[in-house]
Scaffold this motif. Structure first.
Motif, PDB file in Angstrom:
ATOM      1  N   THR A 104      -5.123   6.965  -0.193  1.00 16.66           N
ATOM      2  CA  THR A 104      -4.456   5.918   0.590  1.00 16.66           C
ATOM      3  C   THR A 104      -3.596   4.991  -0.264  1.00 16.66           C
ATOM      4  O   THR A 104      -3.060   4.008   0.237  1.00 16.66           O
ATOM      5  CB  THR A 104      -5.502   5.083   1.348  1.00 16.66           C
ATOM      6  N   PHE A 105      -3.486   5.294  -1.552  1.00 16.84           N
ATOM      7  CA  PHE A 105      -2.625   4.535  -2.459  1.00 16.84           C
ATOM      8  C   PHE A 105      -1.315   5.319  -2.568  1.00 16.84           C
ATOM      9  O   PHE A 105      -1.282   6.411  -3.136  1.00 16.84           O
ATOM     10  CB  PHE A 105      -3.298   4.389  -3.825  1.00 16.84           C
ATOM     11  N   VAL A 106      -0.251   4.781  -1.983  1.00 19.59           N
ATOM     12  CA  VAL A 106       0.994   5.537  -1.839  1.00 19.59           C
ATOM     13  C   VAL A 106       2.052   4.986  -2.793  1.00 19.59           C
ATOM     14  O   VAL A 106       2.322   3.782  -2.812  1.00 19.59           O
ATOM     15  CB  VAL A 106       1.509   5.479  -0.390  1.00 19.59           C
ATOM     16  N   VAL A 107       2.639   5.876  -3.577  1.00 22.39           N
ATOM     17  CA  VAL A 107       3.662   5.494  -4.549  1.00 22.39           C
ATOM     18  C   VAL A 107       5.010   6.067  -4.121  1.00 22.39           C
ATOM     19  O   VAL A 107       5.118   7.261  -3.819  1.00 22.39           O
ATOM     20  CB  VAL A 107       3.305   6.001  -5.960  1.00 22.39           C
ATOM     21  N   GLU A 167       4.135   9.851  -3.195  1.00 21.26           N
ATOM     22  CA  GLU A 167       2.884  10.412  -3.707  1.00 21.26           C
ATOM     23  C   GLU A 167       1.692   9.694  -3.084  1.00 21.26           C
ATOM     24  O   GLU A 167       1.691   8.462  -2.981  1.00 21.26           O
ATOM     25  CB  GLU A 167       2.839  10.267  -5.231  1.00 21.26           C
ATOM     26  N   PHE A 168       0.690  10.467  -2.723  1.00 17.04           N
ATOM     27  CA  PHE A 168      -0.521   9.942  -2.100  1.00 17.04           C
ATOM     28  C   PHE A 168      -1.681  10.121  -3.082  1.00 17.04           C
ATOM     29  O   PHE A 168      -2.081  11.245  -3.381  1.00 17.04           O
ATOM     30  CB  PHE A 168      -0.798  10.676  -0.786  1.00 17.04           C
ATOM     31  N   TRP A 169      -2.212   8.991  -3.579  1.00 16.20           N
ATOM     32  CA  TRP A 169      -3.237   9.029  -4.615  1.00 16.20           C
ATOM     33  C   TRP A 169      -4.518   8.342  -4.156  1.00 16.20           C
ATOM     34  O   TRP A 169      -4.495   7.473  -3.286  1.00 16.20           O
ATOM     35  CB  TRP A 169      -2.735   8.344  -5.887  1.00 16.20           C
ATOM     36  N   ARG A 170      -5.616   8.692  -4.818  1.00 15.59           N
ATOM     37  CA  ARG A 170      -6.898   8.031  -4.548  1.00 15.59           C
ATOM     38  C   ARG A 170      -6.988   6.683  -5.249  1.00 15.59           C
ATOM     39  O   ARG A 170      -7.760   5.816  -4.839  1.00 15.59           O
ATOM     40  CB  ARG A 170      -8.054   8.917  -5.007  1.00 15.59           C
ATOM     41  N   ASP A 171      -6.228   6.509  -6.331  1.00  9.69           N
ATOM     42  CA  ASP A 171      -6.291   5.273  -7.110  1.00  9.69           C
ATOM     43  C   ASP A 171      -4.961   5.076  -7.830  1.00  9.69           C
ATOM     44  O   ASP A 171      -3.997   5.811  -7.594  1.00  9.69           O
ATOM     45  CB  ASP A 171      -7.457   5.321  -8.109  1.00  9.69           C
ATOM     46  N   ARG A 172      -4.920   4.106  -8.755  1.00  6.00           N
ATOM     47  CA  ARG A 172      -3.685   3.716  -9.414  1.00  6.00           C
ATOM     48  C   ARG A 172      -3.378   4.513 -10.685  1.00  6.00           C
ATOM     49  O   ARG A 172      -2.424   4.192 -11.394  1.00  6.00           O
ATOM     50  CB  ARG A 172      -3.753   2.228  -9.799  1.00  6.00           C
ATOM     51  N   ARG A 173      -4.151   5.536 -10.997  1.00  7.41           N
ATOM     52  CA  ARG A 173      -4.053   6.162 -12.319  1.00  7.41           C
ATOM     53  C   ARG A 173      -2.665   6.728 -12.632  1.00  7.41           C
ATOM     54  O   ARG A 173      -2.281   6.825 -13.803  1.00  7.41           O
ATOM     55  CB  ARG A 173      -5.102   7.268 -12.461  1.00  7.41           C
ATOM     56  N   ALA A 174      -1.915   7.140 -11.624  1.00  5.58           N
ATOM     57  CA  ALA A 174      -0.604   7.751 -11.860  1.00  5.58           C
ATOM     58  C   ALA A 174       0.544   6.763 -11.669  1.00  5.58           C
ATOM     59  O   ALA A 174       1.705   7.163 -11.628  1.00  5.58           O
ATOM     60  CB  ALA A 174      -0.416   8.945 -10.923  1.00  5.58           C
ATOM     61  N   TYR A 175       0.213   5.477 -11.592  1.00  4.05           N
ATOM     62  CA  TYR A 175       1.243   4.489 -11.249  1.00  4.05           C
ATOM     63  C   TYR A 175       1.219   3.309 -12.204  1.00  4.05           C
ATOM     64  O   TYR A 175       0.163   2.828 -12.605  1.00  4.05           O
ATOM     65  CB  TYR A 175       1.012   3.977  -9.828  1.00  4.05           C
ATOM     66  N   ARG A 176       2.410   2.863 -12.546  1.00  4.94           N
ATOM     67  CA  ARG A 176       2.584   1.608 -13.259  1.00  4.94           C
ATOM     68  C   ARG A 176       3.857   0.965 -12.759  1.00  4.94           C
ATOM     69  O   ARG A 176       4.877   1.637 -12.590  1.00  4.94           O
ATOM     70  CB  ARG A 176       2.693   1.820 -14.776  1.00  4.94           C
ATOM     71  N   PHE A 177       3.802  -0.353 -12.496  1.00  4.45           N
ATOM     72  CA  PHE A 177       5.023  -1.071 -12.145  1.00  4.45           C
ATOM     73  C   PHE A 177       5.994  -0.927 -13.312  1.00  4.45           C
ATOM     74  O   PHE A 177       5.583  -0.919 -14.476  1.00  4.45           O
ATOM     75  CB  PHE A 177       4.700  -2.543 -11.882  1.00  4.45           C
TER      76      PHE A 177
END
Length: 236
Positions: A104-107, A167-177
């Protein structure tokens, strides 16, 4: 509006024009192509997918909504057209990409290298669009061609332009501002009504800092757009 002045959210003022605006790092970054919509869908999913013409199968909608920048300026009554994100998710993403239930964490990632996150529950609101026109015209470079996110309840920096990937992720691991900007600039939700401008910092301080930086950011964006047009940039 029956002669009554529309109330503004806390800390906002009306700016007379709707110009290209954003982080200074991206002033000179433009999309590679603006004529064709092509989205890469991935993350914690069963299958990845490249979406192109599929958006044309979804119902088109038009809405008029206000745009609120986190730096405290607002543009009222902007007319957008496109498809609802909820239709996109329910008719294309869910059946074909099959994200995990907890993804539910969408990038959103733009062609210009910008990226920002949203919560899936917020994206499924009926006024959230994947838009390709503004005020009756195809999106230009300044407003996110060929496709952008429109989420009126969230500050403008959450409304990613020139979308290239979702991208639909379970957490923030693949994302950085976007580096080198501090992570505290990126609120997990960025809701206008709650004045979620940043993490941790007091709201009054964030307002002061952003208002001080706004003129320089506008100038940088204008100069970069003029230079782009002088080079013959398309759909400018």
């Amino acid at each position: 509006m029956n002669g009554k002045k529309k109330p503004l959210p806390p800390g906002q003022f009306v700016y007379p024009s709707f110009e290209r605006f954003g982080l200074g790092l991206f002033a000179k970054r433009f999309p590679n192509q603006t004529e064709r919509i092509e989205l890469s869908i991935g993350g914690d999913v069963e299958s990845t997918l490249t979406v192109a013409g599929e958006l044309s199968s979804l119902p088109r909608v038009e809405q008029v909504s206000d745009f609120h920048c986190v730096t405290t300026w607002s543009c009222l009554d902007v007319r957008w057209s496109g498809v609802r994100f909820s239709d996109f998710y329910e008719q294309i993403v869910a059946p074909r990409v099959k994200p995990r239930d907890d993804a539910t964490f969408v990038v959103f990632r733009g062609q210009d290298g910008y990226a920002c996150s949203m919560q899936l529950a917020d994206l499924l609101a009926p006024d959230v669009l994947l838009a390709d026109t503004v005020d009756g015209h195809d999106l230009g470079i300044e407003h996110g061609a060929p496709l952008r996110l429109v989420a009126p309840a969230h500050y403008g920096y959450k409304n990613v332009k020139h979308i290239a990937a979702i991208e639909f992720w379970r957490d923030r691991r693949a994302y950085r501002f976007p580096f080198p900007y501090p992570q505290l600039m990126d609120h997990p939700r960025g809701r206008v009504a709650f004045e979620e401008r940043a993490r941790y910092l007091p709201i009054w301080l964030v307002r002061l800092v952003y208002r001080a930086l706004m003129p320089g950011a506008r100038s940088k964006m204008r100069k970069a757009l003029l230079a782009y047009r002088s080079r013959g940039g398309s759909r400018a």
